[in-house]
Design a protein around this motif. Structure first.
Motif, mmCIF file in Angstrom:
data_model
loop_
_atom_site.group_PDB
_atom_site.id
_atom_site.type_symbol
_atom_site.label_atom_id
_atom_site.label_comp_id
_atom_site.label_asym_id
_atom_site.label_seq_id
_atom_site.Cartn_x
_atom_site.Cartn_y
_atom_site.Cartn_z
ATOM 1 N N PHE A 195 -40.041 20.108 82.111
ATOM 2 C CA PHE A 195 -39.103 19.354 82.939
ATOM 3 C C PHE A 195 -39.953 18.383 83.757
ATOM 4 O O PHE A 195 -40.844 18.786 84.496
ATOM 5 C CB PHE A 195 -38.317 20.276 83.874
ATOM 6 C CG PHE A 195 -37.417 19.535 84.831
ATOM 7 C CD1 PHE A 195 -36.110 19.224 84.467
ATOM 8 C CD2 PHE A 195 -37.878 19.141 86.080
ATOM 9 C CE1 PHE A 195 -35.279 18.534 85.343
ATOM 10 C CE2 PHE A 195 -37.055 18.452 86.964
ATOM 11 C CZ PHE A 195 -35.749 18.149 86.597
ATOM 12 N N ARG A 205 -33.428 24.012 76.371
ATOM 13 C CA ARG A 205 -34.745 23.381 76.495
ATOM 14 C C ARG A 205 -35.592 24.019 77.592
ATOM 15 O O ARG A 205 -36.627 23.471 77.968
ATOM 16 C CB ARG A 205 -34.587 21.880 76.768
ATOM 17 C CG ARG A 205 -33.971 21.105 75.619
ATOM 18 C CD ARG A 205 -33.754 19.636 75.984
ATOM 19 N NE ARG A 205 -33.192 18.883 74.870
ATOM 20 C CZ ARG A 205 -33.882 18.116 74.045
ATOM 21 N NH1 ARG A 205 -35.187 17.990 74.215
ATOM 22 N NH2 ARG A 205 -33.287 17.467 73.064
ATOM 23 N N GLY A 212 -38.313 18.538 76.032
ATOM 24 C CA GLY A 212 -37.674 19.019 77.252
ATOM 25 C C GLY A 212 -36.742 17.997 77.873
ATOM 26 O O GLY A 212 -35.974 17.335 77.181
ATOM 27 N N THR A 213 -36.846 17.865 79.195
ATOM 28 C CA THR A 213 -35.918 17.024 79.965
ATOM 29 C C THR A 213 -36.702 16.103 80.875
ATOM 30 O O THR A 213 -37.682 16.523 81.482
ATOM 31 C CB THR A 213 -34.985 17.909 80.827
ATOM 32 O OG1 THR A 213 -34.276 18.811 79.977
ATOM 33 C CG2 THR A 213 -33.989 17.060 81.604
ATOM 34 N N LYS A 216 -37.711 26.331 77.873
ATOM 35 C CA LYS A 216 -39.118 26.663 77.632
ATOM 36 C C LYS A 216 -39.994 25.419 77.506
ATOM 37 O O LYS A 216 -41.213 25.524 77.410
ATOM 38 C CB LYS A 216 -39.252 27.519 76.364
ATOM 39 C CG LYS A 216 -38.610 28.889 76.489
ATOM 40 C CD LYS A 216 -38.822 29.700 75.224
ATOM 41 C CE LYS A 216 -38.189 31.085 75.342
ATOM 42 N NZ LYS A 216 -38.373 31.881 74.110
ATOM 43 N N GLN A 217 -39.373 24.259 77.466
ATOM 44 C CA GLN A 217 -40.101 23.001 77.330
ATOM 45 C C GLN A 217 -40.227 22.324 78.700
ATOM 46 O O GLN A 217 -39.644 22.763 79.672
ATOM 47 C CB GLN A 217 -39.381 22.094 76.326
ATOM 48 C CG GLN A 217 -39.170 22.722 74.963
ATOM 49 C CD GLN A 217 -40.464 23.185 74.322
ATOM 50 O OE1 GLN A 217 -41.489 22.512 74.416
ATOM 51 N NE2 GLN A 217 -40.437 24.357 73.688
ATOM 52 N N HIS A 246 -31.548 21.929 83.080
ATOM 53 C CA HIS A 246 -32.694 22.174 82.191
ATOM 54 C C HIS A 246 -32.974 23.660 82.020
ATOM 55 O O HIS A 246 -33.033 24.174 80.897
ATOM 56 C CB HIS A 246 -33.929 21.471 82.743
ATOM 57 C CG HIS A 246 -35.179 21.778 81.976
ATOM 58 N ND1 HIS A 246 -35.467 21.209 80.754
ATOM 59 C CD2 HIS A 246 -36.222 22.618 82.249
ATOM 60 C CE1 HIS A 246 -36.623 21.675 80.312
ATOM 61 N NE2 HIS A 246 -37.107 22.534 81.207
ATOM 62 N N TYR A 247 -33.145 24.375 83.150
ATOM 63 C CA TYR A 247 -33.617 25.761 83.075
ATOM 64 C C TYR A 247 -32.544 26.744 82.622
ATOM 65 O O TYR A 247 -32.871 27.861 82.216
ATOM 66 C CB TYR A 247 -34.200 26.186 84.421
ATOM 67 C CG TYR A 247 -35.546 25.567 84.683
ATOM 68 C CD1 TYR A 247 -36.672 25.982 83.987
ATOM 69 C CD2 TYR A 247 -35.695 24.539 85.613
ATOM 70 C CE1 TYR A 247 -37.913 25.400 84.207
ATOM 71 C CE2 TYR A 247 -36.927 23.954 85.849
ATOM 72 C CZ TYR A 247 -38.031 24.392 85.129
ATOM 73 O OH TYR A 247 -39.257 23.809 85.343
#
Length: 502
Positions: free
Chosen positions: A245, A240, A287-288, A242-243, A235-236
């Motif tokens: 997790f 994505r 995001g995730t 900035k969205q 994710h990081y």
């Protein structure tokens, strides 16, 4: 605007100015709008905005200007400083109808050399604090600014001060977000996944290939191997980042609560549903979402999850409306989903949806060359403050770390190092500080001279099966063979397959 604006025109102009200020996202754009609005409002010929200086010798600095050359600005600075000081001292605007005749400013060199005829300066005030001023002047006409213009100009200044403060706060939030994102990447990125063994190099290569995609990822590995760490890195380190997790352990809640957690619920859907609630899929929109131990989902929730993956829509419990979500799904399991499908405990179609990219995390006993590296990594993390004196491991401690089987994998190693740092009496961790249990006798094969390879193979399977408490899946992973191969061998040797532990 050389005449006093009538109420209708003034309201229309203020509305246009408010809209322009509201659309400006950064402080510099806000200042440009402020200067242009002030020039238009009063029909001024030149103008600039002064704001509190961030350091330096001068209390204020010119941040935006119109129709001034560099020399003009330098020449008018003494005058503007004098005018602004008066504005800030009194908190009231300054209007100069005929600058040459004004006893306060008529003799100022700027007025004479630049032939300034009229001056207007209004404070930028945010609540009780003065944050700057708007300076305007005219060099062609006397009496350009009158008292009738003041209410309008004050309204513009009040809007401008709020917009400037808002833009500053938004800029500060963006900077804070960038800082937090950088810290999150440092904490949850690839740098936290430590290892140089061939198995880990293969893992890094797979992660690099899928990092920029939206493909679902299934992470398989034993408990404690770092599955959530990999999910956070995906994710990081990806687009994505900035969205949100959002992570959920699927084996921790009963079905009803788990369904509400995942998809949300409508008020009154069940006892205790006092308000509408969005689920984690909605919370993770953009995001995730990480579903840990996805193999523990019930058949009902497997069906609901499959529907979300197929349609990109969620429906809250007790609701008829659907909501679209844009979420990347990363899941993890310590039981191979293929085995669960074979046992009719998991939907095959859902497995294929989750299994677009499969990542397998090796247990620590299969990457023993990484043990020392990980141990020093955790030592650096925990040897801080009063424990900073602990600088390393003794030779016997490193040897003990490498010999241990690590059934709890990386998580167990981290806890062992943290405990050892606390217990260490000197600058190095000793084997005694580690407090590792003695290796069981079953760790070594009881080989006898003259045994055939088939006999060695059977002995290895039997001892490993016993060490894994009869768990066929764990035995297969430990031996590095497929579950099907292991089942075939057990059948060949006429040994019943042990029941899996619950």
């Amino acid at each position: 605007m050389t005449s006093t604006p009538n109420p209708h025109n003034a309201l229309e102009a203020l509305s246009e100015i408010a809209a322009a200020l509201n659309s400006a996202r950064d402080a510099e754009r806000v200042l440009d709008v402020v200067v242009d609005a002030a020039l238009e409002a009063l029909g001024a010929e030149r103008g600039f905005v002064l704001l509190e200086a961030e350091g330096g010798d001068e209390p204020f600095e010119i941040r935006a200007s119109r129709n001034f050359t560099g020399d003009d600005l330098a020449g008018v600075r003494p005058l503007s400083t004098s005018v602004v000081q008066e504005v800030l001292r009194t908190g009231e605007p300054v209007l100069v109808y005929e600058a040459e005749q004004d006893e306060r400013y008529g003799g100022v060199e700027s007025v004479v050399l630049q032939q300034i005829k009229s001056i207007a300066c209004v404070p930028l005030r945010l609540r009780a604090r003065q944050i700057g001023a708007i300076y305007l002047d005219a060099v062609k006409a006397r009496g350009r600014f009158t008292r009738e213009h003041l209410p309008f100009l004050r309204a513009v200044a009040d809007q401008a001060a709020i917009a400037i403060e808002s833009a500053r706060r938004e800029a500060a939030l963006r900077e804070e977000n960038r800082r937090l994102l950088s810290e999150a990447r440092d904490k949850h990125g690839f740098t936290e996944i430590v290892g140089t063994s061939p198995a880990m190099e293969g893992l890094f290569e797979t992660l690099r290939r899928v990092i920029d995609t939206d493909a679902t990822v299934l992470i398989e590995g034993e408990t404690g191997t770092g599955k959530e760490l990999v999910a956070r890195a995906l994710h990081y380190e990806g687009p994505r980042a900035k969205q949100p997790f959002v992570a959920l352990f699927c084996g921790s809640l009963p079905d009803e609560l788990l369904e509400s957690e995942l998809f949300g619920h409508k008020k009154g859907a069940f006892t205790g549903a006092a308000t509408d609630k969005k689920g984690l899929f909605e919370a993770a929109d953009g995001g995730t979402i990480f579903l840990d131990e996805v193999g523990d989902l019930s058949p009902k929730l497997q069906t609901a999850l499959l529907r979300v993956l197929q349609t990109g829509e969620v429906r809250r419990v007790g609701d008829t409306a659907t909501r679209r979500v844009d979420v990347r799904v990363v899941s993890a399991t310590n039981q191979p989903l293929a085995d669960l499908v074979e046992e009719n405990r998991f939907r095959e179609d859902l497995m294929y949806r989750l299994n677009t990219i499969r990542v397998e995390l090796p247990p620590l006993r299969q990457r023993r060359t990484d043990v020392a590296l990980l141990a020093h990594h955790f030592l650096d993390r925990y040897a801080v403050g009063p424990r900073e004196r602990v600088e390393g491991f003794s030779a016997d401690a490193l040897d003990a770390l490498k010999r241990h089987r690590w059934p709890g994998n990386v998580r167990e190693l981290e806890g062992t190092v943290e405990r050892a740092v606390v217990m260490a009496r000197s600058s190095v961790v000793t084997a005694e500080d580690l407090r590792l249990p003695d290796a069981p006798a079953s760790d070594a094969l009881n080989l006898s001279p003259g045994m055939t390879m088939k006999e060695v193979e059977r002995l290895a399977v039997e001892q490993t099966l016993d060490a894994c408490d009869g768990n066929v899946s764990a035995t297969a992973r430990t031996l590095g063979v497929s579950r099907r191969w292991l089942q075939y061998r057990l059948k060949e040797w006429n040994e019943p397959e042990p029941a899996e532990a619950a």
